[in-house]
Scaffold this motif. Structure first.
Motif, PDB file in Angstrom:
ATOM      1  N   ILE B  82      50.869  21.236  75.668  1.00  0.00           N
ATOM      2  CA  ILE B  82      50.607  22.196  75.775  1.00  0.00           C
ATOM      3  C   ILE B  82      51.777  22.846  76.638  1.00  0.00           C
ATOM      4  O   ILE B  82      51.846  24.641  76.573  1.00  0.00           O
ATOM      5  CB  ILE B  82      49.241  22.684  75.884  1.00  0.00           C
ATOM      6  N   SER B  83      52.117  22.167  77.800  1.00  0.00           N
ATOM      7  CA  SER B  83      52.913  23.139  78.502  1.00  0.00           C
ATOM      8  C   SER B  83      53.701  23.676  78.023  1.00  0.00           C
ATOM      9  O   SER B  83      54.609  24.820  78.247  1.00  0.00           O
ATOM     10  CB  SER B  83      53.058  22.290  79.565  1.00  0.00           C
ATOM     11  N   LEU B  84      55.034  22.567  76.763  1.00  0.00           N
ATOM     12  CA  LEU B  84      55.728  23.216  76.306  1.00  0.00           C
ATOM     13  C   LEU B  84      55.534  24.548  75.953  1.00  0.00           C
ATOM     14  O   LEU B  84      56.516  24.724  74.535  1.00  0.00           O
ATOM     15  CB  LEU B  84      56.294  21.657  75.289  1.00  0.00           C
ATOM     16  N   LYS B  85      54.302  23.992  75.315  1.00  0.00           N
ATOM     17  CA  LYS B  85      53.803  25.535  74.537  1.00  0.00           C
ATOM     18  C   LYS B  85      53.701  26.674  74.296  1.00  0.00           C
ATOM     19  O   LYS B  85      54.055  27.994  73.523  1.00  0.00           O
ATOM     20  CB  LYS B  85      52.945  25.174  73.106  1.00  0.00           C
ATOM     21  N   GLN B  86      53.928  26.900  76.267  1.00  0.00           N
ATOM     22  CA  GLN B  86      53.565  28.381  76.980  1.00  0.00           C
ATOM     23  C   GLN B  86      54.042  29.526  76.231  1.00  0.00           C
ATOM     24  O   GLN B  86      53.899  30.454  76.724  1.00  0.00           O
ATOM     25  CB  GLN B  86      53.007  27.931  78.327  1.00  0.00           C
ATOM     26  N   GLU B  87      55.142  29.192  76.237  1.00  0.00           N
ATOM     27  CA  GLU B  87      56.273  29.839  76.785  1.00  0.00           C
ATOM     28  C   GLU B  87      56.180  30.844  74.349  1.00  0.00           C
ATOM     29  O   GLU B  87      55.721  31.967  74.850  1.00  0.00           O
ATOM     30  CB  GLU B  87      57.823  30.006  75.651  1.00  0.00           C
ATOM     31  N   GLY B  88      55.976  30.181  73.671  1.00  0.00           N
ATOM     32  CA  GLY B  88      55.414  30.372  72.334  1.00  0.00           C
ATOM     33  C   GLY B  88      53.876  31.282  72.592  1.00  0.00           C
ATOM     34  O   GLY B  88      53.594  32.540  71.311  1.00  0.00           O
TER      35      GLY B  88
END
Lengths: 72, 355, 250
Positions: B82-88
């Motif tokens: 979920i951290s990796l998806k924050q930009e998206g």
């Protein structure tokens, strides 16, 4: 009957003076303008004495789609 | 469909399909792998699209594409993913595109572990990516609620054109409970704003880049109006044994279940305890809590973290009452006995202070 | 006398682009707009534009477009195409976008053989941010982050991303061309047409890498930039068809 000359029209306010059309025109029809357009560029200007064959290399190399060539 | 026995992870997927979700993009990560596996098996059967992406970053951007094309779309992951998806997610908010993002939380920070935890509360409720935005956050407390809230999440996402998060945890994802699903939603309305080729009409573009600062400010305040409407209309919570309560536990998800069991225990020992369970973590149920604070002095916040929701409790109470906190981070799952001792101790403190 | 070069209808007419004088983007934009009309794709086209100089491409193309976060274009295109296969989906990306931050998205969308077309503008620098080194910066080439010229000891080597993905079975057509003069421009149009046709025919993934001038950041005139592409850049990034599996597996 001699092929009638073609004519080049430059949308001067869209030209950014990159001079590519001038470099690639085999007949030397185009040259930088004396004055500047609103953006401050010397824009390509056709010289009516020169004989444009309508080959449209200028259109090909123009990044601004700023050149129109008229002919038969 | 009658009652079935299903894990939370499977229920997220089944509920999404029944809510008309026809596209899922995800990446394996424990403890929510079964969600993606269920989608891989069942989504194509209902004419849907399943793609296992090369990373969570790619997955959330595939979600952007599917959402922009007007499809109901879900992705799921666990804490690091979920951290990796924050930009998206920030882009989804900027684009004003609907999508449902499930976080089956695990111990952290860093690689952490695969045990259930609630350490992503801040990330979820404060707009975890860059820029000024929030996302509605639902916190189911049972597999049945996983099924119910998934449908609500898709509806809220479409109605407000916003990404919506659902916060589960490793326990909720893995454990099986009886669950009943609503019927399959069919022929959802076309989204007029979606990209589908200009056809004979005018072309449209979706961008979150707004170079003109005044225009960007207008866009920010427009989003705020949306968040105010969501706060007004979509806040959800549940009370348990509050009517005669003198001390109130505040907990969500798995922790609320443990608190409920603890309340039953201490009630037998004469401790009038109750529970306020936020179901939407954002918008946080501020008014109901302020209502309670008119007659309740003592609150005990239970979290499977070092204390994050407790800050929203303190913000809501604005200095009124006493707020104790008891947290077990790192994937430790507390027990009802443990909570009942805290409730008992805090209530004794109240009784002594009234003498 | 009649106009010999018709205005490409999917290109907005009353807009002066923000590109620098002599920038290759302007030429490739025109080529794409011409092809969208000639191949009748404009009505069902969705273009994913990058973060980079072409981030404002939606001000110029008159088709449905969506802007991507830096590097994520092919992932967004995957999402669009998978849920709406009837759309004609292509990305328009720069070298930093596609082969630095977007490397994984680029490789895996190609490896999945997504039915999308990728237009990859390789101008050997990061243009919009002022001329920093890109993965495709040549050895010895000066940029604002390789002041003494790119040195492999510290900066690695020019990355050949299109060559790396060309052998993948999912990649049906991959070609590299150069905007370095009339012939190169005409070849670029043919290459993009072939790549578009691969998607139209439902064969799979196609990509065209276009060597493109960035006079401002190269600190050359547009004409010198064309020459530099021909004499220097094209020696490292040799134009040509990298793979053509249109006839089926070899």
């Amino acid at each position: 009957m001699a092929k009638t000359k073609c004519r080049v029209v430059v949308r001067s306010e869209y030209c950014k003076g990159c001079n590519l059309c001038i470099a690639y025109c085999k007949k030397g029809v185009l040259a930088p303008s004396e004055g500047l357009n609103k953006a401050g560029y010397h824009y390509a200007t056709p010289d009516d004495e020169k004989e444009c064959t309508g080959c449209r290399v200028c259109v090909l190399v123009c990044p601004e789609v700023a050149i129109e060539v008229y002919g038969e | 469909m009658n009652k079935v026995f299903m894990s939370g992870n499977h229920a997220f997927a089944e509920a999404a399909i029944r809510a008309g979700c026809r596209s899922y993009f995800g990446y394996p990560i424990t403890p929510q792998n079964e969600l993606g596996e269920y989608m891989a098996e069942h989504l194509p059967k209902s004419g849907g699209v399943f793609v296992q992406s090369e990373s969570e970053t790619a997955a959330i951007n595939m979600v952007i594409g599917a959402a922009a094309a007007g499809a109901r779309v879900m992705t799921s992951s666990s804490s690091p993913g979920i951290s990796l998806k924050q930009e998206g997610i920030s882009f989804l908010a900027g684009f004003q595109l609907p999508a449902v993002i499930v976080n089956v939380m695990r111990g952290g920070p860093g690689l952490g572990n695969i045990a259930p935890a609630q350490g992503d509360y801040f990330q979820a409720t404060r707009g975890g990516g860059h820029g000024d935005y929030r996302t509605p956050v639902f916190a189911p407390g049972s597999v049945q609620e996983v099924a119910d809230l998934t449908r609500v999440a898709f509806d809220v996402a479409d109605r407000y054109r916003t990404p919506v998060m659902i916060l589960g945890d490793g326990m909720l994802g893995q454990m099986k409970e009886p669950v009943e699903f609503p019927d399959m939603l069919v022929d959802l309305p076309e989204k007029e704003w979606a990209l589908r080729g200009r056809g004979e009409g005018a072309s449209r573009y979706m961008a979150s880049l707004i170079l003109d600062v005044m225009e960007m400010e207008r866009h920010n305040w427009e989003l705020v109006r949306k968040y105010q409407a969501i706060t007004k209309n979509e806040t959800l919570y549940e009370g348990y044994m509050l009517d005669d309560a003198k001390i109130v536990a505040i907990a969500y998800g798995t922790t609320a279940r443990i608190a409920r069991a603890a309340i039953k225990r201490v009630r037998k020992e004469g401790v009038p305890a109750g529970l306020l369970r936020p179901i939407t973590l954002w918008p946080f149920p501020k008014e109901p809590l302020q209502e309670l604070a008119r007659r309740i002095e003592d609150f005990v916040v239970f979290e499977m973290s070092t204390g994050q929701m407790v800050e929203d409790v303190l913000l809501s109470l604005e200095g009124r009452g006493r707020v104790a906190f008891h947290g077990r981070p790192g994937g430790v799952v507390p027990t009802p006995v443990e909570f009942s001792r805290i409730l008992y101790r805090e209530y004794q403190r109240q009784v002594k202070s009234e003498k | 006398m009649k106009l010999l070069n018709k205005w490409p209808s999917y290109y907005k007419k009353d807009v002066v682009t923000h590109y620098c004088p002599g920038c290759g983007h302007g030429i490739v934009h025109r080529i794409v707009a011409e092809l969208l009309e000639e191949m009748d794709l404009g009505k069902r086209a969705v273009c994913v534009n990058p973060a980079g100089c072409a981030v404002l491409a939606y001000k110029y193309f008159d088709i449905d477009m969506i802007e991507s976060a830096h590097g994520r274009g092919t992932a967004i295109a995957t999402g669009v195409k998978r849920v709406k296969p009837e759309l004609f989906v292509f990305t328009y990306q720069g070298d930093g976008d596609l082969s630095a931050i977007g490397t994984a998205e680029t490789i895996h969308s190609a490896n999945r053989g997504e039915h999308i077309t990728v237009i990859f503008i390789n101008n050997a620098v990061y243009g919009m941010t002022g001329g920093q080194m890109a993965p495709t910066t040549l050895l010895g080439q000066r940029t604002t982050t390789t002041l003494g010229g790119r040195n492999p000891k510290f900066d690695g080597y020019p990355l050949h991303i299109t060559d790396m993905i060309a052998p993948l079975p999912g990649v049906i057509y991959a070609e590299r061309t150069a905007i370095n003069g009339p012939a190169g421009i005409q070849r670029t149009k043919k290459a993009i047409q072939a790549a578009f046709q691969v998607q139209v025919d439902g064969l799979g993934y196609s990509i065209v890498e276009v060597l493109s001038a960035c006079p401002t950041n190269w600190k050359m005139t547009p004409e010198e930039s064309f020459k530099w592409i021909t004499e220097v850049m094209a020696k490292e990034y040799v134009p040509g068809v990298l793979t053509d599996k249109r006839g089926g597996p070899a």
